[in-house]
Design an enzyme around this catalytic site. Structure first.
Site, PDB file in Angstrom:
ATOM      1  N   ASP A 307      -2.636  -0.495   7.212  1.00  0.00           N
ATOM      2  CA  ASP A 307      -1.705  -0.807   6.121  1.00  0.00           C
ATOM      3  C   ASP A 307      -0.674  -1.859   6.526  1.00  0.00           C
ATOM      4  O   ASP A 307       0.169  -2.247   5.711  1.00  0.00           O
ATOM      5  CB  ASP A 307      -1.008   0.473   5.650  1.00  0.00           C
ATOM      6  CG  ASP A 307      -1.988   1.393   4.936  1.00  0.00           C
ATOM      7  OD1 ASP A 307      -2.971   0.880   4.362  1.00  0.00           O
ATOM      8  OD2 ASP A 307      -1.789   2.618   4.957  1.00  0.00           O
ATOM      9  N   ARG A 338      -6.797  -6.419  -0.512  1.00  0.00           N
ATOM     10  CA  ARG A 338      -5.606  -6.805   0.249  1.00  0.00           C
ATOM     11  C   ARG A 338      -5.813  -8.067   1.080  1.00  0.00           C
ATOM     12  O   ARG A 338      -4.839  -8.689   1.508  1.00  0.00           O
ATOM     13  CB  ARG A 338      -5.168  -5.624   1.120  1.00  0.00           C
ATOM     14  CG  ARG A 338      -3.685  -5.585   1.312  1.00  0.00           C
ATOM     15  CD  ARG A 338      -3.249  -4.323   2.010  1.00  0.00           C
ATOM     16  NE  ARG A 338      -2.792  -3.311   1.087  1.00  0.00           N
ATOM     17  CZ  ARG A 338      -2.615  -2.034   1.397  1.00  0.00           C
ATOM     18  NH1 ARG A 338      -2.877  -1.615   2.618  1.00  0.00           N
ATOM     19  NH2 ARG A 338      -2.177  -1.171   0.506  1.00  0.00           N
TER      20      ARG A 338
HETATM   21  C1  S3P Z   1      -4.487   7.057   4.432  1.00  0.00           C
HETATM   22  C2  S3P Z   1      -5.466   6.423   5.140  1.00  0.00           C
HETATM   23  C3  S3P Z   1      -5.747   4.983   5.031  1.00  0.00           C
HETATM   24  C4  S3P Z   1      -4.559   4.229   4.475  1.00  0.00           C
HETATM   25  C5  S3P Z   1      -3.967   4.897   3.268  1.00  0.00           C
HETATM   26  C6  S3P Z   1      -3.543   6.323   3.584  1.00  0.00           C
HETATM   27  C7  S3P Z   1      -4.361   8.509   4.567  1.00  0.00           C
HETATM   28  O1  S3P Z   1      -6.824   4.808   4.155  1.00  0.00           O
HETATM   29  O2  S3P Z   1      -4.913   2.901   4.166  1.00  0.00           O
HETATM   30  O3  S3P Z   1      -2.832   4.165   2.835  1.00  0.00           O
HETATM   31  O4  S3P Z   1      -3.392   9.095   4.049  1.00  0.00           O
HETATM   32  O5  S3P Z   1      -5.231   9.096   5.190  1.00  0.00           O
HETATM   33  P1  S3P Z   1      -8.342   4.980   4.665  1.00  0.00           P
HETATM   34  O6  S3P Z   1      -8.481   6.328   5.228  1.00  0.00           O
HETATM   35  O7  S3P Z   1      -9.226   4.797   3.465  1.00  0.00           O
HETATM   36  O8  S3P Z   1      -8.502   3.879   5.673  1.00  0.00           O
END
Ligand code: S3P
Length: 420
Positions: A307, A338
Site C-alpha cells: 500500500d 494503482r
Molecule cells: C490488506 C491486505 C492487502 C492490502 C489491503 C489490506 C489486509 O491486500 O493492500 O489494503 O487487510 O489484509 P491484499 O491482501 O489483497 O494484498
C-alpha cells in the site's frame, strides 16, 4: 512550494490500524465471551465490517474510543435478513467470505463502487476447494454463499494476498480436519497473530501455516497505530532536509514495514524503537530528513509495502540515481488500478516513471515538481500520495475527491497540515 516551518521537529500519533481492527472485530464476533477492542480504527471500511457483523446478530457497542463485542461463539452467528454490504472494503468482503462459507445458513455479500470491480475468484476458488458453495458475478461481487460443511485442505497461494490467506484461515476454523497454507511470498500476518492470541490451534514456520479447527476464547485487543496511515508522514519527513518526525504508537508488523526497509536502503535515517506489545508489535519511529539514493526492490519485498508503493515512487523521484521496483502486478487490483493512478499522479506533478514487464522504473533527481489537479481515482492511498507530492510542487496541487481518505483515515488532511 512547501511553506517554511519555524519548527522542524514534530511529533505525530497515527490513527489506529484498519487491518487489525477488521480482524479484531471478526474474530471477537465468533469468540466465546466478550471483547473490548481499545483504540479501534474509525473509518468507512471498519464501519462496514461492524455493520455486517451486526446484521449477523453480533452485539457491538462503542464508548470512549472502545468497541465492546459480545462474542456469538463459533456457531452463534444468525442468518442475515438481507444482503451484507461491505461498502468499498476489500478486506471486509474477502474475510467475511471465508467466515460465512462454513455457516449453517446462506448469505449474500455485496458492496459498492470499486469493490464491485475487484477480483473475488482469488478467494472463492480456494474456499471452493474446501467445499464452499459460492457463486459470483463472473469472479466479482456480489457473492452468493451457500453455507456448507467444509473440509480442511492444503493450499498453495500463488497470489501474495493477506486477505486471501485470512479468508482461508477463517473458513478453516469451521472445517472438518486441518488446513495448511503455503505462501509463495510472505504477507502480513495479523490474522495468524490474533488467532494465536485467542487460543486457536495454529502453527507457523516461514511460509507455512497449519490450523486445526476449533473455538476461540475472547481476550481484549489493543489496536496499534496504522503503519499505512503513517506512511505519507514518514515519506514526507524523509524528503524534507532538517526535518525530524517522531511517530508514537505505530504498528510494526514486519509484514507492513517494507517502506522503512526500502527508505533505509535508500540511505534514510530512521530509528525504530520497538515496545513490548501483543498481539501486534508496535513502537516509536524517528524519521529524519535524509539524502536518498536509488535502489532495486525485489518482488519478495513488495507485499510488505504493497500500500506504500506510490509513496516509495515519489521518494525515488527525489533520490540520486534510478530506482527499479519489480513485482508490482498486484497494484492493478487495489481500490484503483494503482499503477495507472501513480503514473497519472506523476504526470500531474511533472514527473516521469516507466512501467512495463511488472516493473516500475523511476529516474531520480527530478527536481521541483509541477502541480495542478491530481486525479485520485477514488483511491485513498493516491490522495495521500498527492498530498506528499504537493509539498514539493511549484504550483498548488488540488486533490480531486479528497473525501476518499474516509475509507481509512478521515482526518488525514487535517493531521497532515498540522505536521507539514
Ligand atoms: C490488506 C491486505 C492487502 C492490502 C489491503 C489490506 C489486509 O491486500 O493492500 O489494503 O487487510 O489484509 P491484499 O491482501 O489483497 O494484498
Amino acid at each position: 512550494m512547501r511553506k517554511k516551518h519555524k519548527h522542524l521537529y514534530k511529533i505525530f500519533f497515527p490513527p489506529p490500524d484498519k487491518a487489525v481492527t477488521h480482524r479484531a472485530l471478526l474474530l471477537a464476533a465468533i469468540s466465546d465471551g466478550s471483547t473490548v477492542i481499545s483504540g479501534p480504527a474509525v473509518c468507512e471500511d471498519t464501519a462496514a465490517t461492524a455493520a455486517c457483523l451486526k446484521k449477523l446478530g453480533v452485539k457491538i457497542s462503542s464508548s470512549r474510543g472502545r468497541l465492546m463485542v459480545k462474542g456469538a461463539g463459533l456457531r452463534g452467528l444468525r442468518k442475515p435478513s438481507g444482503p451484507l454490504n461491505a461498502g468499498e472494503s476489500g478486506t471486509t468482503m474477502r474475510l467475511l467470505a471465508g467466515l460465512l462459507a462454513g455457516q449453517e445458513f446462506d448469505s449474500v455479500l455485496t458492496g459498492k463502487g470499486s469493490l464491485l470491480k475487484r477480483p473475488m475468484d482469488r478467494v472463492t476458488a480456494p474456499l471452493a476447494a474446501m467445499g464452499a458453495g459460492i457463486s459470483s458475478a463472473g469472479g466479482r461481487a456480489p457473492l452468493r454463499i451457500h453455507g456448507s460443511r467444509l473440509s480442511g485442505a492444503n493450499h498453495k497461494l500463488l497470489i501474495p494476498s493477506a486477505q486471501v490467506k485470512s479468508a482461508i484461515l477463517l473458513a478453516a476454523l469451521y472445517a472438518e480436519g486441518p488446513t495448511s497454507i503455503t505462501e509463495r511470498l510472505a504477507t502480513r500476518d495479523h490474522t495468524e497473530r490474533l488467532l494465536k492470541y485467542l487460543g486457536a490451534r495454529i502453527s507457523s514456520g516461514g511460509l507455512n501455516f497449519y490450523l486445526r479447527p476449533g473455538r476461540l476464547n475472547a481476550r481484549n485487543i489493543k489496536v496499534p497505530g496504522d503503519f499505512s496511515s503513517a506512511a505519507p508522514f514518514i515519506t514526507a519527513a524523509c524528503l524534507l532536509p532538517g526535518f525530524k518526525l517522531t511517530i508514537k504508537g505505530i504498528g510494526l508488523n514486519p509484514g507492513r514495514t517494507g517502506l522503512i526497509t526500502a527508505l533505509k536502503a535508500m540511505g534514510a535515517r530512521i530509528t525504530v524503537k520497538p515496545a513490548a506489545a501483543a498481539p501486534e508489535p508496535q513502537g516509536e519511529l524517528i524519521v529524519y530528513g535524509s539524502k536518498l539514493q536509488g535502489i532495486r526492490v525485489r518482488p519478495d519485498e513488495i507485499p510488505a509495502m504493497i500500500d506504500e508503493l506510490p509513496l516509495l515512487a515519489l521518494a525515488a523521484s527525489r533520490a540520486q540515481g534510478s530506482t527499479v521496483i519489480s513485482g508490482i502486478g498486484e497494484l492493478r487490483h487495489k481500490e484503483s488500478d494503482r499503477l495507472k493512478a501513480t503514473l497519472a499522479l506523476f504526470k500531474t506533478l511533472g514527473l516521469r516513471a516507466e512501467a512495463g514487464q511488472g516493473r516500475l522504473t523511476i529516474k531520480g533527481r527530478q527536481g521541483i515538481f509541477g502541480g495542478g489537479t491530481a486525479e485520485t481515482f477514488n483511491d485513498h492511498r493516491i490522495a495521500m500520495a498527492g498530498a506528499v507530492g504537493g509539498l514539493f510542487a511549484e504550483k498548488p496541487v488540488k486533490i480531486k475527491n479528497p473525501g476518499c481518505v474516509k475509507k481509512s483515515y478521515p482526518d488525514f488532511f487535517k493531521d497532515f497540515k498540522k505536521v507539514f
